[in-house]
Design a protein around this motif. Structure first.
Motif, short mmCIF file in Angstrom:
data_model
loop_
_atom_site.label_atom_id
_atom_site.label_comp_id
_atom_site.label_asym_id
_atom_site.label_seq_id
_atom_site.Cartn_x
_atom_site.Cartn_y
_atom_site.Cartn_z
N UNK A 181 0.80 -1.20 0.00
CA UNK A 181 0.00 0.00 0.00
C UNK A 181 0.84 1.26 0.00
N UNK A 182 2.13 1.17 0.16
CA UNK A 182 2.95 2.37 0.27
C UNK A 182 2.97 2.82 1.72
N UNK A 183 2.66 4.07 1.93
CA UNK A 183 2.71 4.64 3.27
C UNK A 183 1.32 4.79 3.84
N UNK A 184 1.26 4.96 5.13
CA UNK A 184 -0.03 5.10 5.81
C UNK A 184 -0.23 6.55 6.19
N UNK A 234 3.92 7.07 -1.80
CA UNK A 234 2.72 7.75 -1.31
C UNK A 234 1.64 6.73 -0.97
N UNK A 235 0.67 7.14 -0.15
CA UNK A 235 -0.50 6.28 0.02
C UNK A 235 -1.17 6.10 -1.35
N UNK A 236 -1.56 4.88 -1.66
CA UNK A 236 -2.16 4.61 -2.95
C UNK A 236 -3.67 4.81 -2.94
N UNK A 237 -4.28 4.79 -1.78
CA UNK A 237 -5.72 5.00 -1.66
C UNK A 237 -6.00 6.45 -1.30
N UNK A 286 -2.83 13.57 8.67
CA UNK A 286 -1.38 13.42 8.51
C UNK A 286 -1.11 12.80 7.15
N UNK A 287 -0.34 13.52 6.34
CA UNK A 287 0.12 13.00 5.06
C UNK A 287 1.54 12.51 5.26
N UNK A 288 1.80 11.27 4.86
CA UNK A 288 3.14 10.71 5.05
C UNK A 288 3.68 10.24 3.70
N UNK A 289 4.91 10.66 3.43
CA UNK A 289 5.60 10.31 2.20
C UNK A 289 6.95 9.71 2.60
N UNK A 290 7.26 8.50 2.11
CA UNK A 290 8.49 7.80 2.47
C UNK A 290 9.46 7.78 1.31
N UNK A 291 10.70 8.21 1.56
CA UNK A 291 11.73 8.14 0.54
C UNK A 291 12.32 6.73 0.51
N UNK A 292 12.53 6.22 -0.69
CA UNK A 292 13.10 4.87 -0.84
C UNK A 292 14.21 4.93 -1.86
N UNK A 313 15.03 10.44 8.98
CA UNK A 313 14.80 9.03 8.63
C UNK A 313 14.23 8.86 7.23
N UNK A 314 14.24 9.95 6.43
CA UNK A 314 13.76 9.86 5.06
C UNK A 314 12.25 9.85 4.94
N UNK A 315 11.58 10.43 5.93
CA UNK A 315 10.12 10.45 5.94
C UNK A 315 9.65 11.91 5.98
N UNK A 316 8.73 12.25 5.09
CA UNK A 316 8.10 13.56 5.12
C UNK A 316 6.71 13.36 5.72
N UNK A 317 6.52 13.90 6.92
CA UNK A 317 5.23 13.81 7.61
C UNK A 317 4.68 15.21 7.74
#
Length: 159
Positions: A2-5, A45-48, A59-65, A116-120
């Protein structure tokens, strides 16, 4: 996957001289290395669609990979449908100048997550007009993704 929550909390508030000088190989190597690094990163990104009631905190969360410390990077979260900045972060600081007026004092970037590579990004007390696509973009890595927020009235979520 699902990506990120994402979470919702209730009850919140051109150069003309380019050919005149020989290219310096070290600068060219740096540019090529940077291009290789940027090509290797992407943002998840969240896919839903994120559903929220008017007045909720979202809260919008985007994870760098792969994960990289983002504290020294330039990043924006934008409303792509409006081509406007929701939140801007430069040189270790949040900037309000480029930010849309209606998001001022309602967004919070969690700086601790950047290492930690996370945009919250938290948006407090969402409104119906906050519905739309949100794009997170990390400029130095040329990496980004878009997620959608849908804000409805309380009665839209009850059956």
């Amino acid at each position: 996957s699902r990506g990120s929550v994402s979470t919702v909390r209730r009850g919140g508030r051109g150069s003309g001289a380019a050919g005149l000088f020989p290219a310096c190989s070290s600068h060219q190597e740096e540019r090529e290395s940077a291009a290789r690094r940027s090509a290797q990163h992407h943002v998840k990104c969240p896919t839903e669609t994120i559903q929220a009631e008017e007045g909720d905190d979202v809260t919008l969360r985007f994870d760098l990979d792969p994960r990289v410390n983002l504290e020294d990077y330039t990043l924006d979260v934008r409303r792509t449908d409006l081509d406007e900045v929701v939140h801007a972060y430069r040189h270790g600081k949040d900037l309000t100048d480029p930010q849309m007026e209606r998001y001022r004092d309602r967004t919070t970037l969690i700086h601790e997550d950047l290492s930690r590579g996370i945009v919250t990004l938290q948006i407090s007390s969402v409104q119906l007009k906050d519905s739309g696509p949100y794009r997170c973009f990390v400029l130095g890595l040329r990496a980004g993704c878009t997620t959608v927020l849908n804000v409805g009235k309380h009665e839209d979520f009850t059956t």
